[in-house]
Structure formats: structure tokens, C-alpha cells
Enzyme design. Structure first.
Site, PDB file in Angstrom:
ATOM      1  N   SER A 206     -46.789  20.333  83.741  1.00  0.00           N
ATOM      2  CA  SER A 206     -45.785  21.362  84.020  1.00  0.00           C
ATOM      3  C   SER A 206     -46.506  22.600  84.528  1.00  0.00           C
ATOM      4  O   SER A 206     -47.707  22.758  84.292  1.00  0.00           O
ATOM      5  CB  SER A 206     -45.025  21.710  82.736  1.00  0.00           C
ATOM      6  OG  SER A 206     -44.099  22.755  82.963  1.00  0.00           O
TER       7      SER A 206
ATOM      8  N   TYR B 275     -45.069  23.983  73.578  1.00  0.00           N
ATOM      9  CA  TYR B 275     -44.882  23.138  74.771  1.00  0.00           C
ATOM     10  C   TYR B 275     -45.949  23.464  75.822  1.00  0.00           C
ATOM     11  O   TYR B 275     -46.571  22.563  76.401  1.00  0.00           O
ATOM     12  CB  TYR B 275     -43.480  23.364  75.335  1.00  0.00           C
ATOM     13  CG  TYR B 275     -43.218  22.658  76.642  1.00  0.00           C
ATOM     14  CD1 TYR B 275     -43.026  21.278  76.690  1.00  0.00           C
ATOM     15  CD2 TYR B 275     -43.170  23.366  77.849  1.00  0.00           C
ATOM     16  CE1 TYR B 275     -42.787  20.626  77.884  1.00  0.00           C
ATOM     17  CE2 TYR B 275     -42.931  22.723  79.056  1.00  0.00           C
ATOM     18  CZ  TYR B 275     -42.742  21.352  79.066  1.00  0.00           C
ATOM     19  OH  TYR B 275     -42.513  20.705  80.258  1.00  0.00           O
TER      20      TYR B 275
HETATM   21  P1  NAP Z   1     -35.426  14.583  80.148  1.00  0.00           P
HETATM   22  O1  NAP Z   1     -34.387  14.658  81.210  1.00  0.00           O
HETATM   23  O2  NAP Z   1     -35.111  15.053  78.775  1.00  0.00           O
HETATM   24  O3  NAP Z   1     -35.983  13.069  80.079  1.00  0.00           O
HETATM   25  C1  NAP Z   1     -37.011  12.755  79.174  1.00  0.00           C
HETATM   26  C2  NAP Z   1     -37.340  11.282  79.250  1.00  0.00           C
HETATM   27  O4  NAP Z   1     -38.371  10.999  78.296  1.00  0.00           O
HETATM   28  C3  NAP Z   1     -36.182  10.386  78.897  1.00  0.00           C
HETATM   29  O5  NAP Z   1     -36.302   9.144  79.574  1.00  0.00           O
HETATM   30  C4  NAP Z   1     -36.370  10.171  77.388  1.00  0.00           C
HETATM   31  O6  NAP Z   1     -35.683   9.024  76.969  1.00  0.00           O
HETATM   32  C5  NAP Z   1     -37.887  10.042  77.335  1.00  0.00           C
HETATM   33  N1  NAP Z   1     -38.512  10.346  76.044  1.00  0.00           N
HETATM   34  C6  NAP Z   1     -38.415  11.469  75.295  1.00  0.00           C
HETATM   35  N2  NAP Z   1     -39.164  11.354  74.184  1.00  0.00           N
HETATM   36  C7  NAP Z   1     -39.763  10.137  74.237  1.00  0.00           C
HETATM   37  C8  NAP Z   1     -40.639   9.436  73.378  1.00  0.00           C
HETATM   38  N3  NAP Z   1     -41.064   9.946  72.218  1.00  0.00           N
HETATM   39  N4  NAP Z   1     -41.055   8.205  73.769  1.00  0.00           N
HETATM   40  C9  NAP Z   1     -40.620   7.653  74.922  1.00  0.00           C
HETATM   41  N5  NAP Z   1     -39.780   8.263  75.767  1.00  0.00           N
HETATM   42  C10 NAP Z   1     -39.347   9.492  75.418  1.00  0.00           C
HETATM   43  O7  NAP Z   1     -36.736  15.404  80.576  1.00  0.00           O
HETATM   44  P2  NAP Z   1     -37.318  15.800  82.007  1.00  0.00           P
HETATM   45  O8  NAP Z   1     -36.870  17.172  82.309  1.00  0.00           O
HETATM   46  O9  NAP Z   1     -37.067  14.744  82.980  1.00  0.00           O
HETATM   47  O10 NAP Z   1     -38.873  15.871  81.638  1.00  0.00           O
HETATM   48  C11 NAP Z   1     -39.738  14.782  81.905  1.00  0.00           C
HETATM   49  C12 NAP Z   1     -41.167  15.290  81.926  1.00  0.00           C
HETATM   50  O11 NAP Z   1     -41.274  16.330  82.911  1.00  0.00           O
HETATM   51  C13 NAP Z   1     -41.642  15.907  80.612  1.00  0.00           C
HETATM   52  O12 NAP Z   1     -42.997  15.553  80.403  1.00  0.00           O
HETATM   53  C14 NAP Z   1     -41.523  17.397  80.854  1.00  0.00           C
HETATM   54  O13 NAP Z   1     -42.448  18.127  80.093  1.00  0.00           O
HETATM   55  C15 NAP Z   1     -41.855  17.476  82.328  1.00  0.00           C
HETATM   56  N6  NAP Z   1     -41.332  18.662  83.018  1.00  0.00           N
HETATM   57  C16 NAP Z   1     -39.994  18.843  83.189  1.00  0.00           C
HETATM   58  C17 NAP Z   1     -39.559  19.957  83.906  1.00  0.00           C
HETATM   59  C18 NAP Z   1     -38.111  20.191  84.237  1.00  0.00           C
HETATM   60  O14 NAP Z   1     -37.800  21.214  84.841  1.00  0.00           O
HETATM   61  N7  NAP Z   1     -37.196  19.307  83.920  1.00  0.00           N
HETATM   62  C19 NAP Z   1     -40.475  20.888  84.388  1.00  0.00           C
HETATM   63  C20 NAP Z   1     -41.839  20.677  84.162  1.00  0.00           C
HETATM   64  C21 NAP Z   1     -42.251  19.541  83.497  1.00  0.00           C
HETATM   65  P3  NAP Z   1     -35.154   8.888  75.432  1.00  0.00           P
HETATM   66  O15 NAP Z   1     -34.504  10.181  75.089  1.00  0.00           O
HETATM   67  O16 NAP Z   1     -34.245   7.707  75.424  1.00  0.00           O
HETATM   68  O17 NAP Z   1     -36.380   8.634  74.645  1.00  0.00           O
END
Ligand code: NAP
Length: 262
Positions: A148, A162
Site C-alpha cells: 500500500s 496497518y
Molecule cells: P477487500 O475488498 O476487503 O478484500 C479483501 C480480500 O481478502 C477478500 O477476498 C477477503 O475474503 C480476503 N481476506 C481477508 N482476510 C483474509 C484472511 N485472513 N485469509 C484469506 N483471505 C482473507 O480488500 P481490498 O481493498 O481489496 O484489499 C486487498 C489488499 O489491497 C489488502 O492487502 C490491502 O491492504 C491492499 N490495499 C487496498 C487498498 C484499497 O484502497 N482498497 C489500498 C492499498 C492497499 P474473505 O473476507 O472471505 O476472507
């Protein structure tokens, strides 16, 4: 001389942790569009089944899905074994699963801290360890971490744990890249800015509006746009890039002040 298909990912075998929604789903759909065979994973069975169904319509027979909790090393090993059985190996691991609950530093509990570090940091390490034998056997293994901008570059109230976890992924990446280079495995990271996802929507409309106004390109990112960067790092052509990170944030980390965005 026959034409060579550049950036060809067809038949590449890819496993995406947290691939059932948000950024991970975007990554999985880009690889699927590029002709790869893809295994998506998450904790929820329903989420896995829905993602497999959604991806399979455009890539029939090339999508698998498994439940996993990346914070559990046994679960990561089971994911790797199931993926190897379904896809006949693993060339690319996208270690993307992550959580971003908010907690103020002054009141953060050890449990809250552990939860974020267990999933985001240990989960990354466990996923890589579990896939290592298959990545090594591939002969062109690729690890792409989803870090991130928060942590490595920026900060935001409520996300000290985080941010620490996302910076820790990069510390891990650099030494892993050195250790795994002898197996021709590269380890790189994509650093998203604010990307439209279920997780981000939970932050509320005020947060989304304030973030959009801070982005020079005037919009939030799309999950597929993280996927394009991940897919590039997975190509044969990116084989000489390791231990590096690509920021995909619409320019959000560039302005010296809000006035600079205009
Ligand atoms: P999201 O929409 O909440 O999706 C998270 C995904 O991870 C889901 O498939 C969830 O499925 C899975 N997950 C969560 N905990 C888990 C665990 N313990 N074991 C296995 N799977 C797990 O989140 P997102 O925004 O797409 O974020 C994904 C990644 O991008 C993260 O690493 C986050 O830090 C990074 N990120 C996101 C943003 C943003 O703006 N969205 C920005 C920078 C970085 P289940 O809930 O079914 O487990």
C-alpha cells in the site's frame, strides 16, 4: 522469424490470496483475461464460489477457488496443495489478502495489533513459504505482494498498525528477493493508492470524497489497474526486476500540499 507474443501469460498458473473481491478479484480477472489459469481464495466459502462463478463465465475451465486463512500456516499449505492439484503447479503467487480495520494508537489493544500483523505480515510470509516448492519447480516463479502507499509512503489516522504491516511487507520482500533469486523466483510489490473495493467503501462516503479530491487524476483507482501492474511483474519480460515496488495511485503521493492538486 516467427512473431513472438510479448507479455504472454497464457497457461500461466496463478494463485491469488484474497482474490474473491476488491483488488484481489481485479488481479484475478486481469490474469484470467490474459489467458492464465487462476485459483482465487478467501476465508468465506460463499465468496470463493461467487468469485469462481463470476470469473469462469469469461474463462471457462481455467478458474479454481479454495478457502484459506492466510494467518494460519497449515491453511496456506492446504491452499498451495489444492492449487497445485487443480492447476498442475504454481508460477505466480499474488499475496494480496489483507485487512485494514482502524484503531487509534492511544487505545489500540494487543488483539487489534495482532490481528492486523497476523493477516498482513505473517499471512504474506506463510503464503510465500507454502508456495515456495511449486514456485521453485516452475523455473520462472513470481511473487507479487499487494502492499500500500499507507505505511511505505504515507500515513493516515487509525492506521498505525496497518501502515506498519504494509511497510513490513516491503522489508520482507527485499530479503526474500535475494534469498529466492537463486531459484529464478522474483519478489516484487504493487503499492495501491485508494482503490474502489468493498473494504474501502466501508470507510464511508466522506472518506471516499476526501481521497478522490487528493488524487491528481481525480478519481479512485480501479481494482483491475492494480491487476495490470501485477500482471506485468508476472511476465517473462519482467524477469530481471526483483525486490522492487510499483506505486499505482493516480499521483496521490505526489502533491506537496492540497493546493498543488488544484
Ligand atoms: P477487500 O475488498 O476487503 O478484500 C479483501 C480480500 O481478502 C477478500 O477476498 C477477503 O475474503 C480476503 N481476506 C481477508 N482476510 C483474509 C484472511 N485472513 N485469509 C484469506 N483471505 C482473507 O480488500 P481490498 O481493498 O481489496 O484489499 C486487498 C489488499 O489491497 C489488502 O492487502 C490491502 O491492504 C491492499 N490495499 C487496498 C487498498 C484499497 O484502497 N482498497 C489500498 C492499498 C492497499 P474473505 O473476507 O472471505 O476472507
Amino acid at each position: 522469424m516467427p512473431a513472438t507474443e510479448l507479455f504472454d501469460l497464457s497457461d500461466t498458473r496463478v494463485v491469488v490470496t484474497g482474490g474473491t473481491k476488491g483488488i484481489g478479484f481485479g488481479i484475478a480477472s486481469v490474469f484470467a483475461q490474459a489467458g492464465a489459469r487462476v485459483a482465487v481464495s478467501g476465508r468465506s466459502r460463499e465468496g470463493v464460489d461467487a468469485a469462481v462463478a463470476a470469473l469462469s463465465s469469461a474463462a471457462p475451465g481455467r478458474i479454481a477457488g479454495f478457502t484459506v486463512d492466510v494467518a494460519d500456516p497449515d491453511s496456506c499449505r492446504a491452499l498451495a496443495a489444492s492449487t497445485i492439484e487443480a492447476l498442475d503447479g504454481i508460477d505466480v503467487l499474488c499475496a494480496n489478502a489483507g485487512i485494514f480495520p482502524q484503531a487509534d494508537l492511544s487505545t489500540m489493544t494487543p488483539t487489534q495489533l495482532d490481528e492486523v500483523l497476523d493477516v498482513n505480515v505473517k499471512g504474506t510470509v506463510y503464503a510465500v513459504q507454502a508456495c515456495l516448492p511449486a514456485l521453485q519447480a516452475s523455473g520462472r516463479g513470481r511473487v507479487v505482494l499487494t502492499s500500500s502507499i499507507t505505511g511505505p509512503t504515507t500515513g493516515f489516522p487509525g492506521w498505525s498498525h496497518y501502515g506498519a504491516s504494509k511497510a513490513a511487507q516491503l522489508g520482507f520482500m527485499r530479503t526474500a528477493a535475494i534469498e529466492l533469486a537463486k531459484h529464478a523466483i522474483t519478489v516484487n510489490a504493487v503499492l495501491p493508492g485508494n482503490v474502489e473495493s468493498a473494504g474501502l467503501e466501508e470507510m464511508g462516503t466522506d472518506y471516499l470524497a476526501s481521497m478522490t479530491s487528493a488524487v491528481p487524476l481525480r478519481r479512485l483507482g480501479r481494482a483491475e489497474e492494480i491487476g495490470y501492474a501485477a500482471a506485468f511483474l508476472a511476465t517473462r519480460e519482467a524477469g530481471y526486476i526483483t525486490g522492487q515496488s510499483i506505486v499505482v495511485d493516480g499521483g496521490q503521493t505526489l502533491p506537496e500540499s492540497p493546493d498543488a492538486v488544484g
